[in-house]
Scaffold this active site. Structure first.
Site, PDB file in Angstrom:
ATOM      1  N   CYS A 129      71.877  22.162  71.342  1.00  0.00           N
ATOM      2  CA  CYS A 129      71.832  22.723  70.130  1.00  0.00           C
ATOM      3  C   CYS A 129      73.267  22.938  68.878  1.00  0.00           C
ATOM      4  O   CYS A 129      72.794  22.708  67.585  1.00  0.00           O
ATOM      5  CB  CYS A 129      70.642  23.898  69.627  1.00  0.00           C
ATOM      6  SG  CYS A 129      69.529  23.732  70.530  1.00  0.00           S
ATOM      7  N   HIS A 178      70.726  26.882  62.918  1.00  0.00           N
ATOM      8  CA  HIS A 178      69.757  26.582  64.134  1.00  0.00           C
ATOM      9  C   HIS A 178      69.022  26.403  63.611  1.00  0.00           C
ATOM     10  O   HIS A 178      68.577  28.355  63.527  1.00  0.00           O
ATOM     11  CB  HIS A 178      70.069  26.001  65.026  1.00  0.00           C
ATOM     12  CG  HIS A 178      69.346  25.885  66.007  1.00  0.00           C
ATOM     13  ND1 HIS A 178      69.347  24.464  65.291  1.00  0.00           N
ATOM     14  CD2 HIS A 178      69.772  26.205  66.815  1.00  0.00           C
ATOM     15  CE1 HIS A 178      68.523  23.927  66.898  1.00  0.00           C
ATOM     16  NE2 HIS A 178      68.727  24.939  68.043  1.00  0.00           N
ATOM     17  N   ASN A 237      62.004  22.897  66.405  1.00  0.00           N
ATOM     18  CA  ASN A 237      63.500  22.727  66.867  1.00  0.00           C
ATOM     19  C   ASN A 237      64.069  21.862  67.128  1.00  0.00           C
ATOM     20  O   ASN A 237      63.704  20.995  68.340  1.00  0.00           O
ATOM     21  CB  ASN A 237      63.993  23.893  68.162  1.00  0.00           C
ATOM     22  CG  ASN A 237      65.000  24.540  68.841  1.00  0.00           C
ATOM     23  OD1 ASN A 237      66.104  23.842  68.281  1.00  0.00           O
ATOM     24  ND2 ASN A 237      65.792  25.015  69.428  1.00  0.00           N
TER      25      ASN A 237
END
Ligand code: UT7
Length: 325
Positions: A115, A252, A282
């Site tokens: 990520c 993020h 996500n």
């Protein structure tokens, strides 16, 4: 002192067509739209079609970023692609993007920091531009996390989605101070002692399978709030600006509660935070460039704005970048 900086001169994204609302999970899992929304902020996400790969999504995002910049594929000399869901174990998915967008020279490679991948990719491209190894770079974040989700694990499968985003960076001569356009500072870290908190339980050299994503969400959450605050502060200090000069946080998009806690700690109001988690979930390395692209196209981000980008993910790996748009 005059300096070469990497300025963002184009941005684009691409999302697969299939929208998956939270209610879809209610039909086969002991979960609810209410739980997912209140614990994470997610309302829906996109899943790629069976024949749609990470390179396909990334190429479309790259083409959109190139068109935004007015730069031709032949004038790009570098692609850095952040992904943890590559089309093949090798070659680099970036080389597939390179051929799909019609770029016949230069060089292309992948970075893998889950990520935090887009932050790591920006740091790499920035360093190559500042050292003179590249003049114009495409930095792409693209993922098909739906392929590594265990659909019987309610703790993880409701959290992730597919998508891609890309930026075009160009070497720009500047004064060398905090008023410059371009990347003003970078700050990255990893700590492999925590690699078991978020990982995929398969791999070429272990199980010879792709495996499924596993996460100790509570522990990752705890690290995220602390580490994001520290890296954001470090990047702000390195850029020689104050937190109050930041126009937008582009974080993020893992959990609304993490984003909100981090903004609060930095003293930045929530209406200066770009949020896409409601509609994207996500998307790992794709989440920041997706958010940048949406925020540019809906008129939020404007020339001269100072942006703080930050992310944390498997590794653990984390970091921040401060950019003047
Ligand atoms: O992008 C990379 C970085 N990743 C992150 O930053 C993710 C960080 N972690 C998180 O975002 C959160 O920890 C989660 C959203 C993953 C989980 O939220 P939480 O508030 O930490 O919940 P929890 O794991 O403590 O679970 C609370 C309860 C548990 O039930 P019991 O044990 O209290 O009975 C879970 O089993 O919620 C249950 N639960 C669910 N219930 C309904 C877990 N997942 C679900 C679900 N639906 N999907």
């Amino acid at each position: 002192m005059r300096a070469i900086r990497a300025a963002i001169v184009g941005v684009g994204h691409f999302l697969p067509r299939r929208v998956v609302p939270n209610s879809e999970f209610e039909s086969f899992l002991d979960t609810s739209d209410h739980w997912i929304k209140t614990r994470t902020g997610i309302e829906s996400r996109r899943f790629a079609a069976d024949d749609e790969t990470t390179a396909d999504l990334g190429s479309k995002a790259a083409i959109n970023a190139l068109s935004d910049s007015g730069i031709e594929p032949g004038d790009i000399d570098l692609i850095v692609m952040a992904t943890s869901t590559p089309d093949n174990t090798f070659p680099a998915t970036a080389t597939k993007v390179q051929s799909e967008i019609g770029m016949k020279s230069g060089y292309a490679f992948d970075v893998q920091a889950v990520c935090a991948g887009f932050i790591y990719a920006l740091v790499n491209a920035n360093a190559l531009i500042r050292s003179g190894e590249a003049k114009r770079a495409l930095v792409v974040g693209s993922e098909t996390f739906s392929r590594i989700l265990d659909m019987s694990d309610r703790r993880t499968c409701v959290l992730f989605g597919d998508g891609a985003g890309a930026v075009v960076l160009e070497a720009t001569e500047t004064e060398g101070g905090p008023a410059d356009r371009g990347i003003l500072s970078t700050d990255i870290h990893s700590d492999g002692r925590y690699r078991d908190l978020l990982y995929v339980d398969g791999g070429v050299s272990t199980t010879r399978t792709a495996g499924y994503l596993r996460m100790d969400g509570k522990e990752v959450f705890r690290h995220a709030v602390k580490k994001l605050n520290a890296t954001a502060q470090a990047a702000i200090d390195k850029a020689k600006i104050r937190a109050g000069s930041i126009d937008w946080i582009v974080p993020h998009q893992a959990n609304y509660r993490i984003i909100s806690a981090t903004a609060k700690k930095l003293g930045i109001p929530e209406d200066q935070v770009i949020l896409t988690i409601q509609r994207h979930g996500n998307t790992s390395a794709a989440s920041i460039p997706l958010a940048l692209s949406e925020a540019k196209s809906n008129g939020k981000i404007k020339a001269g704005d100072v942006l703080l980008l930050m992310a944390i993910g498997g590794g653990l790996s984390w970091g921040s970048v401060v950019i003047r748009w």
